[in-house]
Design an enzyme around this catalytic site. Structure first.
Site, PDB file in Angstrom:
ATOM      1  N   THR A   1       0.592  -1.035   0.048  1.00 19.80           N
ATOM      2  CA  THR A   1      -0.351  -0.226   0.658  1.00 19.80           C
ATOM      3  C   THR A   1       0.754   1.287   0.023  1.00 19.80           C
ATOM      4  O   THR A   1      -0.035   2.568   0.674  1.00 19.80           O
ATOM      5  CB  THR A   1      -1.400   0.035   1.621  1.00 19.80           C
ATOM      6  OG1 THR A   1      -0.802  -0.841   1.906  1.00 19.80           O
ATOM      7  CG2 THR A   1      -1.818   0.765   0.689  1.00 19.80           C
TER       8      THR A   1
ATOM      9  N   ASN B   1      -5.320  -4.287  12.753  1.00 15.94           N
ATOM     10  CA  ASN B   1      -5.973  -4.641  12.125  1.00 15.94           C
ATOM     11  C   ASN B   1      -7.049  -6.181  11.526  1.00 15.94           C
ATOM     12  O   ASN B   1      -7.690  -5.861  10.921  1.00 15.94           O
ATOM     13  CB  ASN B   1      -4.761  -5.652  10.911  1.00 15.94           C
ATOM     14  CG  ASN B   1      -3.639  -4.747  10.265  1.00 15.94           C
ATOM     15  OD1 ASN B   1      -4.027  -4.231   9.108  1.00 15.94           O
ATOM     16  ND2 ASN B   1      -2.713  -4.293  10.318  1.00 15.94           N
TER      17      ASN B   1
END
Lengths: 406, 406
Positions: free
Chosen positions: B189, B401
């Site tokens: 990312t 996460n």
């Protein structure tokens, strides 16, 4: 086919035991296991794909060159890997067990699991062998003691057995396993000991095991690390009295189904009891162009740290599933992918044609809060399918592995 | 070569800005960035290897077909990936930014980072563009505002620039980056925007960038997940006035060194600020048979969940390093491997000739408690080397996460 009790002792001729001999500091944890058959067995094995192989595996490869074995001795606590004297120590374990059992060392297989790079002392093993051999029993209790002795960070014992028929004779196939960390395709810190009383040639036994692990242990991942000590061993006593299986055909297929029933059950136990795991994840892929693509995608999803963490949080973050499909390394038409989350609480379609669909977050949460979650992926590229098993990524995984040695 | 201030605005001709437009709920977090050059630039880019590509990347590939660009607009909060209308929305972003800046949409590049599979609303971007364009400034403050707007779970801004000489002219090259999760070789990312005022052809700019990322961004991993939206963009204004670099040679090499200085610094920032990270890990491999082997091994070690968790616990569990070397997929003679842990507190040899050596656990602990840890691997198989960057695996990674979307 019927699920039965008895684990590694379910098959005729096998007995087992386990005790604490002193390799581990904690006296309440058994650390030495013995599995013995009253007759010589045909035997097969598969080994870790790691270039760094534990010394016991090197010894087993030599001892199994004749496709024959009669006993397994296995310790937990120390892996006997990356030690200068490792092979010597593993050979000594086989020799000592052979002496205690009246067997040639070459018919004894060896296993070790635990910390890599610490010397494994032979003295506690030698001292414990008389008691270990004297306490062998051919029942579920014996199997359970052996299982307890091979466990490391496992929280649950892993044992299963089935009865099935070959040639009109009742046969049995069962096994025990340890799993937890370093569990990854090709293989893992898995130690799996399987026994059967079916009569089957060493060659067909190896063929059955090699084919089966492709779909079972090699599709199971806890943390992406391929251990140095993985070993699956399958021994067949032949005491069921069936006409020996020596070629492919109906009997071999029946044997394969029995084997697969046991190994899938053990894989689910290993994945569900992964280090720190709170959830068993099963990823099934259908509609793949070929089996290789299906397997790659199922493994990529089950191995994704982000998918695993989302499952820990019961978060229906399906974008991470799509992301893993995309980097799996298999050719796939993303615009045809559908994803469903399923559990005992129901199922919810979250993605269709590669894009999100409206769904109830509340309903999805309820589904993902269950202990066993299926991630169901339909590709629409062909007819091939595959299944992989794993677990969620949790605080406890980090805790267990942040300071494993001390 | 000199490290200087200014980030993406260090090179002549570039200005930048960032503000909150309403894509994120949290008004204190900027979510829209703009980077603009006063003249058209040659431009180069590399894209994620993920088959699932964010819509902005598809648009950028089209807009960069002529090797030319003049602006970048980028939002955080939503990735604009796996949306049925994604490409349309990304094109609209370029068109709106072009209108605000008086540029053709084809010279505007687009970026998005955040949650996959949520629709990206255009209205807040359209509404904010006049203010965003009016606030552009050609200084470090402008670069910092743009950087703040592209961050997601990043905890630290990532910005660096250098001054160097080409052809007697002072040139500048700088950039900003966002990292954090889904950071993995090929790529992550990562959004990285680099600018330079060196005059260099689009072809040589792409050659420089493509070669550089092999050794930098493609050797950086936070969590093994290859994101859908990774994009590194490098724009060159030519305003430094040097004779344009149009072929390999001394000037190109100088430019490559400047680029590499900036990208290595950004890789270290990205790895050190990986989600939940408490430590930057650098794994350097020497003595490999070839570069491919060195790279595979460095990446395998940096990606191992077990190595990462051990580093979080400051535990010198070198067996896990050996294990990762063994499954890296590179041919290696394990019996020649040496491993050293090194940091600002000193260094300790823990493994030689593939086996453990005696070392002080206390000393090792002190070394591993530092913020930056080097895992130094000497293979003894040849002359090739490679370096990879990563971070430890921590409770906070799981926390971040486990419930990212809510």
């Amino acid at each position: 086919m019927k699920i039965i009790e008895g684990g590694v002792c379910a098959a005729k001729g096998f007995s087992a035991n386990g005790l604490w001999c002193g390799i581990r500091k904690n006296k309440t944890k058994k650390d030495l296991a013995l599995i013995v058959c009253e007759v010589p067995c045909t035997a097969a094995a598969v080994y870790t794909a790691n270039l760094v192989k534990g010394a016991p595996l090197i010894v087993n490869q030599a001892h199994l060159r004749d496709g024959r074995a009669q006993a397994v001795i296995c310790n937990s606590g120390i892996a006997n890997t990356c030690n200068a004297d490792g092979i010597e120590v593993a050979e000594k374990m086989a020799e000592l067990a052979g002496q205690a059992l009246g067997l040639p060392a070459a018919d004894v297989l060896v296993g070790s699991t635990g910390v890599i790079g610490q010397p494994l002392p032979v003295a506690p093993i030698a001292a414990a062998l008389p008691e270990l051999a004297a306490g062998l029993s051919a029942d579920a209790a014996g199997s359970d003691r052996a299982e307890a002795a091979i466990m490391t960070t496992d929280t649950q014992p892993k044992s299963v057995a089935v009865a099935f028929e070959l040639d009109g004779k009742v046969c049995h196939l069962g096994g025990i396993a340890k799993g937890s960390g370093m569990i990854h395709p090709n293989l893992a810190t898995m130690l799996v000991y399987l026994t059967t009383d079916a009569a089957i040639s060493a060659e067909m036994l190896q063929a059955a095991l090699s084919e089966d692990v492709r779909h079972t242990f090699n599709m199971t991942s806890v943390d992406g690390d391929t251990s140095t000590n993985d070993n699956v061993i399958l021994m067949a006593s032949g005491l069921a009295g069936n006409t020996p299986v020596t070629a492919p055909g109906g009997d071999f297929d029946t044997f394969m189904r029995a084997l697969n029933t046991v190994t899938v059950a053990l894989c689910r136990m290993i994945a569900g009891d992964g280090e720190g795991a709170t959830r068993l994840l099963e990823c099934s892929v259908t509609g793949a162009a070929d089996e290789a693509a299906a397997k790659k995608i199922a493994k990529a999803v089950i191995c994704s740290s982000l998918v695993k963490a989302a499952m820990f949080g019961a978060d229906a973050n399906w974008g991470r599933v799509l992301c893993a499909i995309g980097y799996a390394g298999a050719p796939v038409d993303v615009s045809r992918v559908a994803v469903t989350f399923r559990s005992a609480a129901g199922e919810v379609l979250v993605c269709e044609n590669g894009s999100g669909v409206a769904f109830s977050e509340e309903e999805a949460k309820a589904i993902l809060l269950e202990k066993e979650i299926d991630i169901v992926i339909a590709l629409g590229d062909g007819d091939a399918s595959a299944t992989a098993w794993g677990c969620d990524l949790t605080y406890d995984y980090v805790k267990i592995n942040g300071d494993y040695r001390t």
